[in-house]
Write an enzyme that holds these catalytic residues in place. Structure first.
Site, PDB file in Angstrom:
ATOM      1  N   LYS A  28       0.838  -1.214   0.000  1.00 27.65           N
ATOM      2  CA  LYS A  28       0.000   0.000   0.000  1.00 27.65           C
ATOM      3  C   LYS A  28       0.867   1.256   0.000  1.00 27.65           C
ATOM      4  O   LYS A  28       0.644   2.175  -0.790  1.00 27.65           O
ATOM      5  CB  LYS A  28      -0.903   0.001   1.243  1.00 27.65           C
ATOM      6  CG  LYS A  28      -1.539   1.357   1.542  1.00 27.65           C
ATOM      7  CD  LYS A  28      -2.465   1.308   2.741  1.00 27.65           C
ATOM      8  CE  LYS A  28      -1.832   1.490   4.092  1.00 27.65           C
ATOM      9  NZ  LYS A  28      -1.475   2.870   4.454  1.00 27.65           N
ATOM     10  N   ASN A  29       1.831   1.300   0.903  1.00 30.06           N
ATOM     11  CA  ASN A  29       2.574   2.546   1.069  1.00 30.06           C
ATOM     12  C   ASN A  29       3.599   2.789  -0.031  1.00 30.06           C
ATOM     13  O   ASN A  29       4.137   3.888  -0.154  1.00 30.06           O
ATOM     14  CB  ASN A  29       3.211   2.602   2.465  1.00 30.06           C
ATOM     15  CG  ASN A  29       2.138   2.767   3.547  1.00 30.06           C
ATOM     16  OD1 ASN A  29       0.981   3.082   3.231  1.00 30.06           O
ATOM     17  ND2 ASN A  29       2.508   2.546   4.794  1.00 30.06           N
ATOM     18  N   CYS A  33      -5.068  13.263  12.951  1.00 31.23           N
ATOM     19  CA  CYS A  33      -5.324  11.867  12.641  1.00 31.23           C
ATOM     20  C   CYS A  33      -5.393  11.092  13.933  1.00 31.23           C
ATOM     21  O   CYS A  33      -4.833  11.501  14.934  1.00 31.23           O
ATOM     22  CB  CYS A  33      -4.177  11.349  11.791  1.00 31.23           C
ATOM     23  SG  CYS A  33      -4.316   9.625  11.389  1.00 31.23           S
ATOM     24  N   ARG A  87      -0.839  14.966  12.509  1.00 32.22           N
ATOM     25  CA  ARG A  87      -0.080  14.719  11.278  1.00 32.22           C
ATOM     26  C   ARG A  87       0.292  16.051  10.647  1.00 32.22           C
ATOM     27  O   ARG A  87      -0.298  16.496   9.677  1.00 32.22           O
ATOM     28  CB  ARG A  87      -0.874  13.844  10.323  1.00 32.22           C
ATOM     29  CG  ARG A  87      -0.979  12.431  10.867  1.00 32.22           C
ATOM     30  CD  ARG A  87      -1.515  11.476   9.884  1.00 32.22           C
ATOM     31  NE  ARG A  87      -0.476  10.615   9.355  1.00 32.22           N
ATOM     32  CZ  ARG A  87      -0.729   9.494   8.678  1.00 32.22           C
ATOM     33  NH1 ARG A  87      -1.944   9.137   8.412  1.00 32.22           N
ATOM     34  NH2 ARG A  87       0.261   8.759   8.241  1.00 32.22           N
ATOM     35  N   ASP A 131       4.151   0.405  12.032  1.00 39.59           N
ATOM     36  CA  ASP A 131       2.925  -0.186  11.494  1.00 39.59           C
ATOM     37  C   ASP A 131       2.725  -1.640  11.941  1.00 39.59           C
ATOM     38  O   ASP A 131       1.670  -2.218  11.700  1.00 39.59           O
ATOM     39  CB  ASP A 131       2.902  -0.086   9.956  1.00 39.59           C
ATOM     40  CG  ASP A 131       2.784   1.360   9.503  1.00 39.59           C
ATOM     41  OD1 ASP A 131       2.411   2.213  10.324  1.00 39.59           O
ATOM     42  OD2 ASP A 131       3.093   1.638   8.321  1.00 39.59           O
ATOM     43  N   ARG A 145      -8.827  -0.674   4.492  1.00 40.06           N
ATOM     44  CA  ARG A 145      -7.949   0.415   4.025  1.00 40.06           C
ATOM     45  C   ARG A 145      -6.577  -0.113   3.648  1.00 40.06           C
ATOM     46  O   ARG A 145      -5.910   0.474   2.789  1.00 40.06           O
ATOM     47  CB  ARG A 145      -7.761   1.466   5.131  1.00 40.06           C
ATOM     48  CG  ARG A 145      -8.976   2.286   5.415  1.00 40.06           C
ATOM     49  CD  ARG A 145      -8.648   3.385   6.380  1.00 40.06           C
ATOM     50  NE  ARG A 145      -7.593   4.233   5.814  1.00 40.06           N
ATOM     51  CZ  ARG A 145      -7.131   5.324   6.378  1.00 40.06           C
ATOM     52  NH1 ARG A 145      -7.618   5.728   7.535  1.00 40.06           N
ATOM     53  NH2 ARG A 145      -6.187   6.034   5.811  1.00 40.06           N
TER      54      ARG A 145
HETATM   55  N1  EPU Z   1       6.093  14.772  10.758  1.00 39.67           N
HETATM   56  C1  EPU Z   1       6.189  16.113  11.063  1.00 39.67           C
HETATM   57  N2  EPU Z   1       6.042  17.022  10.050  1.00 39.67           N
HETATM   58  C2  EPU Z   1       5.799  16.649   8.758  1.00 39.67           C
HETATM   59  C3  EPU Z   1       5.715  15.261   8.455  1.00 39.67           C
HETATM   60  C4  EPU Z   1       5.863  14.342   9.474  1.00 39.67           C
HETATM   61  O1  EPU Z   1       6.387  16.486  12.217  1.00 39.67           O
HETATM   62  O2  EPU Z   1       5.691  17.527   7.889  1.00 39.67           O
HETATM   63  C5  EPU Z   1       6.251  13.764  11.840  1.00 39.67           C
HETATM   64  C6  EPU Z   1       4.948  12.979  12.062  1.00 39.67           C
HETATM   65  O3  EPU Z   1       4.070  13.657  12.933  1.00 39.67           O
HETATM   66  C7  EPU Z   1       5.463  11.676  12.654  1.00 39.67           C
HETATM   67  C8  EPU Z   1       6.822  11.510  11.982  1.00 39.67           C
HETATM   68  O4  EPU Z   1       7.175  12.789  11.461  1.00 39.67           O
HETATM   69  O5  EPU Z   1       5.621  11.799  14.040  1.00 39.67           O
HETATM   70  C9  EPU Z   1       6.874  10.478  10.888  1.00 39.67           C
HETATM   71  O6  EPU Z   1       5.882  10.758   9.923  1.00 39.67           O
HETATM   72  P1  EPU Z   1       6.074  10.335   8.393  1.00 39.67           P
HETATM   73  O7  EPU Z   1       5.976  11.575   7.569  1.00 39.67           O
HETATM   74  O8  EPU Z   1       7.285   9.490   8.261  1.00 39.67           O
HETATM   75  O9  EPU Z   1       4.773   9.433   8.177  1.00 39.67           O
HETATM   76  P2  EPU Z   1       3.810   9.440   6.928  1.00 39.67           P
HETATM   77  O10 EPU Z   1       4.582   9.602   5.681  1.00 39.67           O
HETATM   78  O11 EPU Z   1       2.673  10.351   7.186  1.00 39.67           O
HETATM   79  C10 EPU Z   1       3.999   6.868   6.460  1.00 39.67           C
HETATM   80  C11 EPU Z   1       3.039   5.732   6.316  1.00 39.67           C
HETATM   81  C12 EPU Z   1       2.473   5.369   7.679  1.00 39.67           C
HETATM   82  C13 EPU Z   1       3.641   5.000   8.598  1.00 39.67           C
HETATM   83  C14 EPU Z   1       4.660   6.148   8.660  1.00 39.67           C
HETATM   84  C15 EPU Z   1       5.902   5.821   9.459  1.00 39.67           C
HETATM   85  C16 EPU Z   1       2.148   6.053   4.102  1.00 39.67           C
HETATM   86  C17 EPU Z   1       0.982   6.374   3.251  1.00 39.67           C
HETATM   87  N3  EPU Z   1       1.965   6.114   5.413  1.00 39.67           N
HETATM   88  O12 EPU Z   1       3.243   7.953   6.998  1.00 39.67           O
HETATM   89  O13 EPU Z   1       1.655   4.217   7.482  1.00 39.67           O
HETATM   90  O14 EPU Z   1       3.153   4.732   9.903  1.00 39.67           O
HETATM   91  O15 EPU Z   1       5.074   6.502   7.320  1.00 39.67           O
HETATM   92  O16 EPU Z   1       6.527   4.690   8.940  1.00 39.67           O
HETATM   93  O17 EPU Z   1       3.209   5.686   3.593  1.00 39.67           O
HETATM   94  C18 EPU Z   1      -0.155   2.749   7.844  1.00 39.67           C
HETATM   95  O18 EPU Z   1       0.124   2.201   6.757  1.00 39.67           O
HETATM   96  O19 EPU Z   1      -0.963   2.248   8.673  1.00 39.67           O
HETATM   97  C19 EPU Z   1       0.480   4.029   8.175  1.00 39.67           C
HETATM   98  C20 EPU Z   1      -0.007   4.862   9.092  1.00 39.67           C
END
Ligand code: EPU
Length: 430
Positions: free
Chosen positions: A28-29, A127, A132, A315, A408
């Site tokens: 998915k990701n 979220c 987020r 995850d 999802r």
């Molecule tokens: N963060 C910030 N500012 C930003 C972006 C992120 O502070 O602008 C913080 C977030 O609050 C969090 C940390 O950085 O504490 C990590 O967030 P990241 O951006 O790495 O997560 P994401 O890209 O939103 C993806 C996966 C998530 C997975 C995380 C961590 C996708 C679509 N989602 O989220 O997957 O938990 O990386 O590995 O790729 C899931 O599949 O169930 C899921 C939630």
């Protein structure tokens, strides 16, 4: 939302060992940013092993609303072959209801802005697993010459003068790294992302962007370099296997004292998870594209701390929390990525679990028998999978409402469990 108003759930009867062979689906990701990449070209893409999930459908609906044509060929256990045609893409505004369905669609903002000169999306907001924020995303886009205004709950992006840049990320954010790779791929200058996320899904994105004509190197390491071009083209691609799905089924096999072989996997992506399973007493046979888990001895308690890749994935934290309920001894589980990812604990306690949570640490006293209960998924798909796993080892028949959260992120979840011998049925409340 009250239990009775949720239309679908699972009935799971505990006590069966899982045995057999299973095909893992496309990730998915990895698939989501790959779908976002299609807006960068005015062309046709063919993507195999596209898992059929609600999040993928949500991203598809967004692309369709922008003018893309999407078809899904025949589907197998890995997913379907999806064709995405972006030749008639016109829209550059993602409306709020579509944006709300999936917050990670924020990665479309930069790509739409570079394709159309401006773009508008609604603000993704908070979220259930923790706030987020998107500050890193916006800082990165600004460094690439995109002006962003936030007003009335929306984000307006306007291209000033696109330029390559060196961007240092404060944290190795997966979404920000993908967003900047995507955007920079269409800018004909050099961009360097430092302290980039190293997740395998970003290596898959690099592979696709190269096929589209961008020069991208370093994905999988903390420094990614992108030399983009304006005339990116369509491509053929196969999505990498889902390492979270792999970890979920391995944990399910270990939990039930089973013997399960998973095929269509990339064992390199599972190292941190394999090592925890082995410490817990599982025996793993790892081959090039398969992994077999046999659980014969009693589970041992292990401590887990989530980390960015290559550390233990957040995850899979909830799923391993459930696993530890059957282990002898006490495990300490520390969540370092999301601030609110122990919401599953309340439902697990209803099933008899002895878990104490303080802030980002859960202390699990394993070995107590679990008993069936009526529970509701706390709006986190990984927590949902953890509850179903608990149902597989609880005495009696549990009812787990909120199957749509599992939809999802897990392709044919209950069919896959049934094929391994689990007693699980999808139910509706009317
Ligand atoms: N963060 C910030 N500012 C930003 C972006 C992120 O502070 O602008 C913080 C977030 O609050 C969090 C940390 O950085 O504490 C990590 O967030 P990241 O951006 O790495 O997560 P994401 O890209 O939103 C993806 C996966 C998530 C997975 C995380 C961590 C996708 C679509 N989602 O989220 O997957 O938990 O990386 O590995 O790729 C899931 O599949 O169930 C899921 C939630």
């Amino acid at each position: 939302m009250g239990v009775g108003s949720i239309a679908d759930g699972f009935e799971v009867t505990g006590g069966r060992r899982l045995n057999g062979r299973l095909v893992i689906s496309g990730s998915k990701n990895a698939a989501l940013p790959i779908m976002a990449a299609t807006v960068l070209a005015d062309d046709v893409f063919h993507v195999d092993a596209m898992p059929q999930l609600r999040d993928i459908k949500a991203m598809g609906d967004i692309l369709i609303s922008l003018g893309a044509r999407i078809t899904c060929g025949e589907s197998d256990w890995r997913g379907c072959r999806m064709t995405i045609d972006t030749r008639d893409l016109r829209g550059n505004h993602v409306p709020d209801p579509l944006m709300r369905q999936m917050r990670s669609s924020i990665v479309l903002l930069g790509p739409l802005a570079v394709r159309f000169g401006e773009a508008r999306v609604s603000y993704p907001g908070g979220c259930v697993i923790g706030p987020r924020p998107i500050d890193f995303h916006l800082q990165g886009l600004r460094a690439l010459g995109i002006e962003i205004e936030e007003a009335h709950g929306e984000l307006f992006a306007r291209v000033r003068r696109l330029r390559g840049a060196a961007v240092d990320l404060e944290l190795p954010s997966v979404g920000t790294t993908a967003h900047l790779m995507l955007t920079a791929a269409a800018i004909p200058e050099r961009t360097v992302i430092r302290n980039a996320a190293r997740e395998p899904e970003l290596v898959d994105l690099q592979t696709l962007l190269r096929r589209m004509g961008a020069a991208v190197t370093g994905a999988g390491t903390p420094t990614i370099t992108i030399e983009g071009r304006r005339d990116l083209r369509g491509a053929e691609h196969v999505v990498i296997p889902d390492r979270v799905e792999m970890g979920t089924f391995l944990a399910a096999a270990a939990l039930t004292g089973g013997d399960v072989e998973l095929v269509n996997v990339e064992p390199l992506h599972g190292q941190a998870v394999f090592s925890k399973l082995e410490q817990a007493g599982a025996v793993l046979a790892i081959r090039e594209r398969s992994v077999r888990l046999t659980q014969r001895q009693a589970l041992r308690a292990v401590n887990i701390r989530t980390q960015p890749y290559p550390g233990f994935p957040t995850d899979l934290q909830n799923v391993f929390l459930t696993l530890m309920l059957k282990a002898q001894g006490t495990s300490i589980i520390t969540e370092t990525i999301w601030s609110n990812r122990f919401r599953v604990v309340e439902a697990l306690r209803r099933m008899g679990a002895d878990i104490h949570v303080e802030d980002r640490v859960a202390i699990v006293h394993g070995g107590r028998p679990l008993t069936a209960a009526v529970v509701e998924i706390a709006e986190d798909l990984r927590g949902g999978a953890a509850l179903v796993l608990a149902g597989l080892v609880a005495e009696g028949t549990s009812t787990i409402w909120g199957a749509r959260f599992i939809d999802r992120g897990y392709h044919r979840f209950e069919q896959k469990l049934q094929s391994l011998g689990a007693s699980i049925e999808r139910i509706s409340d009317g």
